[in-house]
Design an enzyme around this catalytic site. Structure first.
Site, PDB file in Angstrom:
ATOM      1  N   SER A  43       0.790  -1.233   0.000  1.00  0.00           N
ATOM      2  CA  SER A  43       0.000   0.000   0.000  1.00  0.00           C
ATOM      3  C   SER A  43       0.820   1.280   0.000  1.00  0.00           C
ATOM      4  CB  SER A  43      -0.963   0.004   1.184  1.00  0.00           C
ATOM      5  OG  SER A  43      -2.063  -0.834   0.920  1.00  0.00           O
ATOM      6  N   LYS A  99      -0.073   3.716  -2.673  1.00  0.00           N
ATOM      7  CA  LYS A  99      -1.080   4.769  -2.511  1.00  0.00           C
ATOM      8  C   LYS A  99      -0.448   6.164  -2.400  1.00  0.00           C
ATOM      9  CE  LYS A  99      -4.670   1.861  -0.393  1.00  0.00           C
ATOM     10  NZ  LYS A  99      -4.035   0.538  -0.354  1.00  0.00           N
ATOM     11  N   ASP A 126      -9.503 -12.641  -2.726  1.00  0.00           N
ATOM     12  CA  ASP A 126      -9.823 -11.313  -2.187  1.00  0.00           C
ATOM     13  C   ASP A 126     -11.186 -10.812  -2.653  1.00  0.00           C
ATOM     14  OD1 ASP A 126      -7.390 -11.032  -0.820  1.00  0.00           O
ATOM     15  OD2 ASP A 126      -6.380 -10.284  -2.603  1.00  0.00           O
ATOM     16  N   SER A 136      -6.085   3.162   4.503  1.00  0.00           N
ATOM     17  CA  SER A 136      -5.539   2.413   3.367  1.00  0.00           C
ATOM     18  C   SER A 136      -6.641   1.769   2.529  1.00  0.00           C
ATOM     19  CB  SER A 136      -4.550   1.346   3.861  1.00  0.00           C
ATOM     20  OG  SER A 136      -3.641   0.999   2.850  1.00  0.00           O
ATOM     21  N   ASN A 137      -7.544   2.605   2.032  1.00  0.00           N
ATOM     22  CA  ASN A 137      -8.716   2.131   1.315  1.00  0.00           C
ATOM     23  C   ASN A 137      -8.378   1.834  -0.150  1.00  0.00           C
ATOM     24  OD1 ASN A 137     -11.286   2.214  -0.195  1.00  0.00           O
ATOM     25  ND2 ASN A 137     -12.160   2.755   1.794  1.00  0.00           N
ATOM     26  N   ASN A 138      -8.388   0.559  -0.507  1.00  0.00           N
ATOM     27  CA  ASN A 138      -8.036   0.146  -1.873  1.00  0.00           C
ATOM     28  C   ASN A 138      -9.020   0.675  -2.910  1.00  0.00           C
ATOM     29  OD1 ASN A 138      -5.902  -1.233  -0.799  1.00  0.00           O
ATOM     30  ND2 ASN A 138      -6.689  -3.268  -1.210  1.00  0.00           N
ATOM     31  N   THR A 192       1.677   3.001   5.656  1.00  0.00           N
ATOM     32  CA  THR A 192       1.998   1.592   5.850  1.00  0.00           C
ATOM     33  C   THR A 192       1.643   0.802   4.588  1.00  0.00           C
ATOM     34  OG1 THR A 192      -0.212   1.175   6.735  1.00  0.00           O
ATOM     35  CG2 THR A 192       1.522   1.730   8.323  1.00  0.00           C
ATOM     36  N   GLY A 193       2.102  -0.431   4.541  1.00  0.00           N
ATOM     37  CA  GLY A 193       1.736  -1.323   3.444  1.00  0.00           C
ATOM     38  C   GLY A 193       1.941  -2.768   3.842  1.00  0.00           C
TER      39      GLY A 193
END
Length: 480
Positions: free
Chosen positions: A70, A73, A163, A317-319, A430-431
């Site tokens: 992430s 992003k 997913d 962290s919204n995909n 973060t990721g």
């Protein structure tokens, strides 16, 4: 004479101390990366720069392409702010191709989506209320959802089938809905509460309250000392959610966000429900289609500005937000709301910030792909260059803050680096994906410097190893 001596020697002393500090930093980081057992067989890309001049203070495999998770992003957010602007808002329109006669709309009613990921049940109710205010009590036509602002590709290229049901893997559509103000578009919130007695089914609540999803409840409430084992599955290509397992009496509510199948129809189900609740009868069918050019606008809804959307996007962290922004950039700049066009725009914008796009492999906007590849040095370059942009304070504010417990401040860092020494000192993205952990952002040192850092750890046997190692690196930086 004393003045002359100071003028000659003090700058040299300053440079000497700076050199010693850098050598000390290099020694500590090299020792950590060489001796850390959980990095054995893994790859660590670490890039550290001065926030003022941008020069490297430390570089360990910083030019090696690694999976960013992430941290991708950061690239998407910067490009979106550059292309769309921090005041950009998404639009949703209610239109018709008919006329109102004696409180009846003779024609179709269209709901045209243009990418807004923030639509809640309350927004659909407000749209229905606006229709009611026009004196319409009956729609003698169809209810049509128009999602043609983007293409019809719902998943990014490398999204894993496993997913599919997860909120972070939800389908992307130009017309969608969210269950809460976290704005996890294309998903519903499922809450599971223990029943009142042993052997009872658990109580299941779905937000928003809709029959678009079907719940099959196969749970059992067990004694307080029993085991909590809840499994939630959404059947492939359906909106049937099966909940099974055990939940002990008096245990906390179990929550899970589940991605729906076909978010356009999900949004239309909520809109139809809202119209019905406001006493508006619909004689035709609910389906998808294209709004005619001659259709008349009855109501327009604007989203919150991008500056506000960036907070849940980056903090949590919204995909879905990331992929929506990629498609929106493609639509705005190249006239096509697709991943292909959006990623092309993304690369063009990154080049403006001195990022060497020839070193990148970009497959999506969120970082969920295992095929994305970015060198740590290119992320730190981006973080250095964007400091000169007028929208930089918006980007900085959107990053998770270490040690802040409020999730809209601390975000994905709220349960990390909680000691007082870190509070207010670390703002970073973060990721995490399987075998990958990353952390990139800004850190203020004990000596008052601001450093830019990018840490990407790949081929880990356990994702938790990465967070622990990143925390150690940040501790070294803060104490500089």
């Amino acid at each position: 004479m004393l003045f002359i001596l100071c003028a000659v020697f003090l700058p040299n002393l300053h440079h000497a101390f700076a050199r010693l500090e850098n050598e000390n930093l290099t020694q500590k980081l090299n020792q950590l990366l060489m001796e850390e057992p959980d990095l054995k067989g893994a790859i660590a890309g670490v890039s550290i720069r001065s926030a003022i001049k941008g020069e490297f203070l430390y570089d360990h495999l910083g030019d090696i392409r690694l999976r960013p998770a992430s941290n991708m992003k950061l690239l998407t957010a910067a490009a979106a702010l550059s292309v769309l602007g921090q005041d950009y808002r998404f639009i949703t329109e209610v239109l018709t191709d008919g006329l109102v006669k004696k409180k009846t709309l003779e024609g179709n009613l269209y709901l045209k989506g243009k990418g807004d990921p923030t639509l809640l049940i309350a927004d659909f109710e407000n749209m229905a209320l606006e229709i009611k205010k026009l004196g319409i009590k009956k729609i003698n036509g169809n209810l049509i959802g128009d999602d043609k602002w983007y293409d019809d590709v719902r998943y990014s290229t490398d999204l894993s089938w496993s997913d599919e049901q997860a909120y972070y893997g939800a389908q992307v559509s130009a017309l969608t809905a969210s269950p809460t103000t976290d704005f996890d578009s294309g998903s519903v919130l499922v809450e599971i509460d223990p029943g009142t007695g042993k052997g009872d089914r658990a109580d299941v609540k779905v937000t928003p309250d809709t029959d678009f999803v079907k719940i099959i409840n196969r749970t059992e409430t067990v004694p307080e000392d029993g085991k909590k084992e809840i499994v939630i599955e959404r059947q492939h290509a359906k909106n049937t959610i099966i909940i099974k397992g055990t939940i002990p009496l008096k245990s906390k509510i179990e929550k899970e966000w589940i991605g729906v199948w076909e978010p356009t129809r999900y949004a239309m189900a909520l809109f139809k429900q809202a119209l019905t609740d406001h006493g508006i009868q619909i004689t035709g069918k609910t389906k998808t289609g294209t709004t005619p050019d001659e259709a008349i606008s009855l109501h327009t809804r604007q989203s919150i500005p991008l500056s506000e959307l960036l907070v849940p996007f980056m903090k949590l962290s919204n995909n879905g937000h990331a992929e929506t922004l990629v498609k929106e950039m493609g639509k705005v700049v190249k006239g096509e709301g697709s991943w292909e066009k959006g990623l092309a725009v993304l690369e063009t914008e990154l080049a403006k910030f001195g990022v060497d796009t020839d070193t990148l492999l970009l497959r999506d906007g969120s970082g969920i792909s295992q095929a994305n590849l970015i060198p740590a040095n290119q992320i730190s370059q981006l973080l250095f260059a964007v400091q000169n942009q007028t929208w930089f304070p918006t980007l900085l504010k959107s990053l998770p803050y270490a040690g802040e417990q409020d999730k809209m401040l601390g975000g994905t860092l709220r349960n990390r680096l909680k000691e007082p020494i870190f509070k207010g000192k670390v703002k970073a993205k973060t990721g995490t994906i399987t075998s990958v952990s990353s952390l990139s952002g800004y850190v203020q040192t004990k000596s008052g410097q601001t450093l830019i850092f990018s840490i990407m750890l790949n081929n880990l046997l356990d994702d938790s190893f990465g967070k622990r190692i990143e925390n150690k690196i940040i501790t070294i930086l803060v104490n500089q």
